[in-house]
Scaffold this active site. Structure first.
Site, PDB file in Angstrom:
ATOM      1  N   TYR A 146       0.914  -1.213   0.262  1.00  7.20           N
ATOM      2  CA  TYR A 146       0.089  -0.115  -0.415  1.00  7.20           C
ATOM      3  C   TYR A 146       0.961   1.051  -0.160  1.00  7.20           C
ATOM      4  O   TYR A 146       0.939   1.785  -0.938  1.00  7.20           O
ATOM      5  CB  TYR A 146      -0.879  -0.039   0.862  1.00  7.20           C
ATOM      6  CG  TYR A 146      -1.844   1.429   1.535  1.00  7.20           C
ATOM      7  CD1 TYR A 146      -2.852   1.810   0.492  1.00  7.20           C
ATOM      8  CD2 TYR A 146      -1.286   2.228   2.180  1.00  7.20           C
ATOM      9  CE1 TYR A 146      -3.040   2.553   0.641  1.00  7.20           C
ATOM     10  CE2 TYR A 146      -1.952   3.502   2.769  1.00  7.20           C
ATOM     11  CZ  TYR A 146      -2.776   3.496   2.372  1.00  7.20           C
ATOM     12  OH  TYR A 146      -3.817   4.888   1.787  1.00  7.20           O
TER      13      TYR A 146
HETATM   14  N1  LIG Z   1      -8.666   6.586   6.466  1.00  9.46           N
HETATM   15  C1  LIG Z   1      -7.549   7.458   5.913  1.00  9.46           C
HETATM   16  O1  LIG Z   1      -6.563   7.097   7.619  1.00  9.46           O
HETATM   17  C2  LIG Z   1      -6.473   7.744   5.079  1.00  9.46           C
HETATM   18  C3  LIG Z   1      -4.545   7.825   5.921  1.00  9.46           C
HETATM   19  C4  LIG Z   1      -3.824   7.771   4.131  1.00  9.46           C
HETATM   20  C5  LIG Z   1      -4.319   8.195   3.194  1.00  9.46           C
HETATM   21  N2  LIG Z   1      -5.942   7.965   2.859  1.00  9.46           N
HETATM   22  C6  LIG Z   1      -6.004   8.036   1.676  1.00  9.46           C
HETATM   23  O2  LIG Z   1      -7.441   8.771   1.578  1.00  9.46           O
HETATM   24  C7  LIG Z   1      -7.763   8.149   0.681  1.00  9.46           C
HETATM   25  C8  LIG Z   1      -9.626   7.782   0.939  1.00  9.46           C
HETATM   26  O3  LIG Z   1      -9.602   7.042   1.718  1.00  9.46           O
HETATM   27  P1  LIG Z   1     -10.938   6.641   2.814  1.00  9.46           P
HETATM   28  O4  LIG Z   1     -10.289   5.945   4.628  1.00  9.46           O
HETATM   29  O5  LIG Z   1     -11.613   7.816   2.932  1.00  9.46           O
HETATM   30  O6  LIG Z   1     -11.372   5.472   2.226  1.00  9.46           O
HETATM   31  P2  LIG Z   1     -12.763   4.773   1.571  1.00  9.46           P
HETATM   32  O7  LIG Z   1     -12.817   3.636   1.478  1.00  9.46           O
HETATM   33  O8  LIG Z   1     -14.010   5.438   2.789  1.00  9.46           O
HETATM   34  O9  LIG Z   1     -13.040   5.806   0.440  1.00  9.46           O
HETATM   35  C9  LIG Z   1     -12.303   5.633  -0.816  1.00  9.46           C
HETATM   36  C10 LIG Z   1     -13.667   5.483  -2.081  1.00  9.46           C
HETATM   37  O10 LIG Z   1     -13.057   5.085  -3.327  1.00  9.46           O
HETATM   38  C11 LIG Z   1     -13.943   4.465  -3.627  1.00  9.46           C
HETATM   39  N3  LIG Z   1     -13.766   3.833  -4.279  1.00  9.46           N
HETATM   40  C12 LIG Z   1     -12.470   2.713  -5.236  1.00  9.46           C
HETATM   41  N4  LIG Z   1     -12.225   2.271  -6.533  1.00  9.46           N
HETATM   42  C13 LIG Z   1     -12.520   3.109  -6.792  1.00  9.46           C
HETATM   43  C14 LIG Z   1     -12.928   3.176  -8.039  1.00  9.46           C
HETATM   44  N5  LIG Z   1     -12.138   3.156  -9.146  1.00  9.46           N
HETATM   45  N6  LIG Z   1     -13.773   4.047  -8.873  1.00  9.46           N
HETATM   46  C15 LIG Z   1     -14.411   5.522  -7.870  1.00  9.46           C
HETATM   47  N7  LIG Z   1     -14.527   5.027  -6.530  1.00  9.46           N
HETATM   48  C16 LIG Z   1     -13.856   4.510  -6.105  1.00  9.46           C
HETATM   49  C17 LIG Z   1     -14.453   3.237  -2.833  1.00  9.46           C
HETATM   50  O11 LIG Z   1     -15.854   3.084  -3.031  1.00  9.46           O
HETATM   51  C18 LIG Z   1     -14.797   4.285  -1.632  1.00  9.46           C
HETATM   52  O12 LIG Z   1     -15.939   5.162  -1.874  1.00  9.46           O
HETATM   53  C19 LIG Z   1      -7.717   7.169   0.294  1.00  9.46           C
HETATM   54  O13 LIG Z   1      -6.950   7.246  -1.296  1.00  9.46           O
HETATM   55  C20 LIG Z   1      -7.258   6.870   1.107  1.00  9.46           C
HETATM   56  O14 LIG Z   1      -5.221   5.777   1.001  1.00  9.46           O
HETATM   57  C21 LIG Z   1      -6.666   7.620   4.275  1.00  9.46           C
END
Ligand SMILES: NC(=O)c1ccc[n+]([C@@H]2O[C@H](COP(=O)([O-])OP(=O)(O)OC[C@H]3O[C@@H](n4cnc5c(N)ncnc54)[C@H](O)[C@@H]3O)[C@@H](O)[C@H]2O)c1
Length: 308
Positions: A146
């Site tokens: 990741y």
């Molecule tokens: N939550 C955390 O603590 C955290 C920390 C570091 C980085 N991030 C990054 O922040 C971003 C959001 O994370 P999150 O926790 O809200 O995740 P999440 O899974 O809740 O949201 C991501 C959304 O993207 C959608 N998605 C995935 N693949 C897709 C595609 N091919 N086409 C359209 N939609 C698609 C999913 O359905 C989901 O609703 C991500 O890039 C994640 O890597 C999150």
């Protein structure tokens, strides 16, 4: 915005609508957790005149067509499983590297003025050996696929920035708060404290994380959208204070009034011993620093989870 129905994306959608922006949100309702949770996340946005939801897999869309006329792009969609292994490499590559690469080309072609990509503290692989905070200038040493994919995405962004594409990356540390992904620690600990299954605790609980409240994470995105950042800017978005997983579990037990039942398991190789954030760049360039205290943020998340 991509990933609009997710944890961070749905909060960002609400905040953008609240301030009067128009949002086109794309989400495929990927199966990383249930569709009904993602629909609930968008419950207030969905009827807003300023919001259009496109339910589609971004890898199958005409991205130039999608981005035509957009002022900004916030790319949050990803393969978010931080503990995936070698067998998931094709998915990490497809969603976390190839997709942002194609989005950057399309956004540049469509003349989008500001592009933000969600990166992660996983690019560091963990805190420095001396325990001092990670700065954006530190070498990227991810320890699992990741983090490797997010580091590759940053390289793609850096190459695009060198060609004049107005892209910046926000390295989120561990985000918590209402609507948190159900696979994440706080959500699971709260579930365990409120009658759900025991929390699978990986390792001894001494792992430290720079937890940041989703409201603060969203504030950093809003400010970054309003700031003329140099192309290629990378910013740490985390709390300057790290707390151990066991501290968090104790806080949640105290708030919920029930001990979080714990199912102890081996440490996971993708989990670093600590993440520690130096946020001086975000303070300097965005005037941003987290405002929500951990106790207060967890009280809100526990109350929200109880109301579901
Ligand atoms: N939550 C955390 O603590 C955290 C920390 C570091 C980085 N991030 C990054 O922040 C971003 C959001 O994370 P999150 O926790 O809200 O995740 P999440 O899974 O809740 O949201 C991501 C959304 O993207 C959608 N998605 C995935 N693949 C897709 C595609 N091919 N086409 C359209 N939609 C698609 C999913 O359905 C989901 O609703 C991500 O890039 C994640 O890597 C999150």
């Amino acid at each position: 915005m991509t990933g609009a129905a997710g944890f961070i994306g749905s909060h960002l959608t609400d905040a953008l609508l609240e301030r009067g922006d128009t949002v086109v949100g794309v989400d495929s309702f990927a199966p990383n957790y249930s569709r009904s949770i993602k629909e609930r996340n968008l419950a207030s946005a969905i009827d807003s005149d300023g919001f259009e939801l496109i339910e589609a897999d971004l890898t199958e869309l005409d991205l130039v067509d999608l981005l035509e006329g957009a002022d900004a792009l916030v790319h949050l969609a990803a393969f978010t499983d931080a503990r995936g292994g070698e067998s998931d490499l094709p998915e990490y590559e497809r969603l976390n590297v190839d997709l942002p690469r194609r989005l950057l080309v399309a956004a540049h072609g469509a003349g989008v003025g500001s592009i933000l990509l969600a990166s992660s503290s996983a690019v560091y692989g963990g805190a420095r050996e001396d325990g001092s905070p990670s700065t954006e200038l530190d070498p990227l040493e991810p320890i699992a696929p990741y983090g490797q994919s997010k580091a590759e995405m940053e390289q793609v962004a850096d190459d695009a920035a060198a060609g004049g594409v107005p892209v910046a990356c926000l390295r989120f540390f561990t985000v918590y708060g209402t609507r948190q992904r159900p696979d994440m620690l706080c959500a699971r600990a709260i579930e365990a404290a409120t009658g759900g299954p025991p929390l699978p605790l990986l390792g001894d609980g001494t792992q430290r994380r720079a937890w940041v409240h989703v409201g603060d994470a969203v504030a950093s995105i809003l400010t970054a959208l309003d700031t003329d950042l140099a192309p290629g800017t990378v910013l740490n978005i985390g709390s300057p204070d790290s707390h151990a997983v066991s501290e968090l579990v104790d806080l949640i037990s105290g708030i919920a009034g029930h001990e979080v039942a714990v199912d102890r398991r081996d440490a996971h190789p993708a989990d670093p011993a600590a993440t520690i954030a130096d946020i001086s760049q975000a303070e300097e360039l965005l005037g941003w620093k987290p405002k929500v205290d951990l106790q207060e943020g967890l009280e809100e998340q526990v109350a929200w989870a109880r109301g579901l």
